[in-house]
Design a protein around this motif. Structure first.
Motif, PDB file in Angstrom:
ATOM      1  N   TRP A 166      35.736  22.207  47.381  1.00  0.00           N
ATOM      2  CA  TRP A 166      35.128  21.513  46.226  1.00  0.00           C
ATOM      3  C   TRP A 166      36.113  20.557  45.239  1.00  0.00           C
ATOM      4  N   TYR A 181      32.124  15.876  43.714  1.00  0.00           N
ATOM      5  CA  TYR A 181      31.111  15.806  42.646  1.00  0.00           C
ATOM      6  C   TYR A 181      31.415  15.516  41.205  1.00  0.00           C
ATOM      7  N   LEU A 226      26.669  22.071  38.483  1.00  0.00           N
ATOM      8  CA  LEU A 226      27.125  22.674  39.470  1.00  0.00           C
ATOM      9  C   LEU A 226      26.821  24.117  40.196  1.00  0.00           C
ATOM     10  N   PRO A 262      30.923  16.289  37.688  1.00  0.00           N
ATOM     11  CA  PRO A 262      30.517  17.507  36.777  1.00  0.00           C
ATOM     12  C   PRO A 262      29.488  16.784  35.575  1.00  0.00           C
ATOM     13  N   ALA A 271      36.107  18.057  41.881  1.00  0.00           N
ATOM     14  CA  ALA A 271      35.409  17.328  40.690  1.00  0.00           C
ATOM     15  C   ALA A 271      35.930  16.159  40.484  1.00  0.00           C
TER      16      ALA A 271
END
Length: 321
Positions: free
Chosen positions: A39, A13, A20, A15, A41
């Protein structure tokens, strides 16, 4: 999509693009009961490729790309050629691959689709870029790449404006990029044909058809046909751009009408093509420029290149859609 026992899921992902907390809650709600979710980032130095590549090496059963077109492109390049599917949670300005594949643009719906949808094999496009210094780099894209107004738009649009107003941020940049006439001198080679030298304003090559708003810039392009589609725009003045805009408007309306007809999505009939537009199709397209030209790949600037070759890699990317 087949779900193995105790599946491993990695969410890559951005940020700066994703809320989030909302993303975590949606993943917790829709993830497979036995899934192990990791997860990762993205950062400026690591925009998603390394994170997704590590996930594939560690045996991930699904990699979710949550972010804008840049994050999706990096994850796609990392998982391509593997059996690991990529799901998309679009959170950018254009969200081009998601739009072309019919993936929901709302976070909750996209996360639900990531765990409940089926996967589809699509093509990926490879770009071999040569710079003025002679240095050569390889990269790729899933939707479109271009020089001219396309690359100028990307170069002139600030991230802060995109975050504030979304796709409208591109409007001033487009208007600034429309000038200059047919100032790009280039030799174009299609497959094994000898190069044809020409002057143009904009050249866009793609694996998908639609821009934001469902505008079919490349009306014959399909993401899984093993073919690169391209359009060459030669526009000198306002009248030329009006002709191009009119053609795209007609194709958009016809496509929307066809989509409402029974029997699915028949091929879109194309409006009359003005002399300022030329469509090309093949498995390899090479551009050699008289002067270095800025290039963009799925909305990411690739710098000014002296030449670039595009190849299609059929059926190399598995996407949940």
């Amino acid at each position: 999509m087949h779900v193995p026992p105790n599946p491993q899921v990695t969410v890559v992902y951005n940020p700066a693009k994703v809320h989030l907390g909302r993303l975590r809650r949606a993943v917790e709600r829709y993830a497979w009961p036995s899934a192990r979710v990791q997860w990762a980032a993205t950062t400026c130095e690591g925009p998603g490729f390394a994170q997704a590549d590590h996930a594939v090496e560690e045996g991930a059963d699904l990699v979710i790309a949550a972010g804008g077109d840049g994050t999706v492109r990096m994850v796609a390049l990392a998982v391509s050629g593997s059996r690991v599917p990529m799901a998309i949670v679009p959170a950018g300005t254009g969200n081009m691959l998601a739009r072309n594949l019919g993936i929901p643009l709302l976070l909750e719906s996209a996360v639900h689709r990531a765990f409940a949808g089926g996967d589809r094999l699509i093509d990926l496009c490879r770009a071999e870029m040569t710079y003025l210094s002679g240095r050569t780099e390889h990269s790729g894209f899933a939707v479109m790449a271009g020089v001219g107004v396309d690359a100028g738009m990307i170069r002139r649009t600030r991230e802060s404006v995109k975050a504030a107003v979304g796709p409208l941020a591109y409007v001033p940049a487009v208007l600034q990029s429309l000038g200059g006439g047919n100032s790009v001198e280039v030799g174009i080679s299609l497959d094994d044909d000898p190069p044809v030298t020409t002057a143009l304003h904009t050249f866009i090559v793609g694996n998908c058809s639609d821009l934001v708003g469902g505008i079919p810039l490349l009306p014959d392009a399909l993401p899984d046909d093993g073919v690169l589609d391209a359009v060459c725009l030669r526009a000198q003045d306002v009248a030329d751009w009006a002709g191009i805009g009119g053609k795209l408007a007609v194709d958009t309306v016809r496509g929307n009408i066809n989509a409402l007809l029974p029997g699915g999505h028949p091929a879109r009939p194309s409006g009359a093509t003005p002399s300022t537009m030329q469509y090309l199709a093949g498995r390899r397209i090479t551009l050699e420029f008289a002067e270095p030209e800025p290039l963009e790949l799925d909305g990411d600037s690739a710098g000014a290149v002296s030449s670039v070759s595009f190849d299609v890699m059929p059926g190399t990317l598995r996407v949940v859609c």
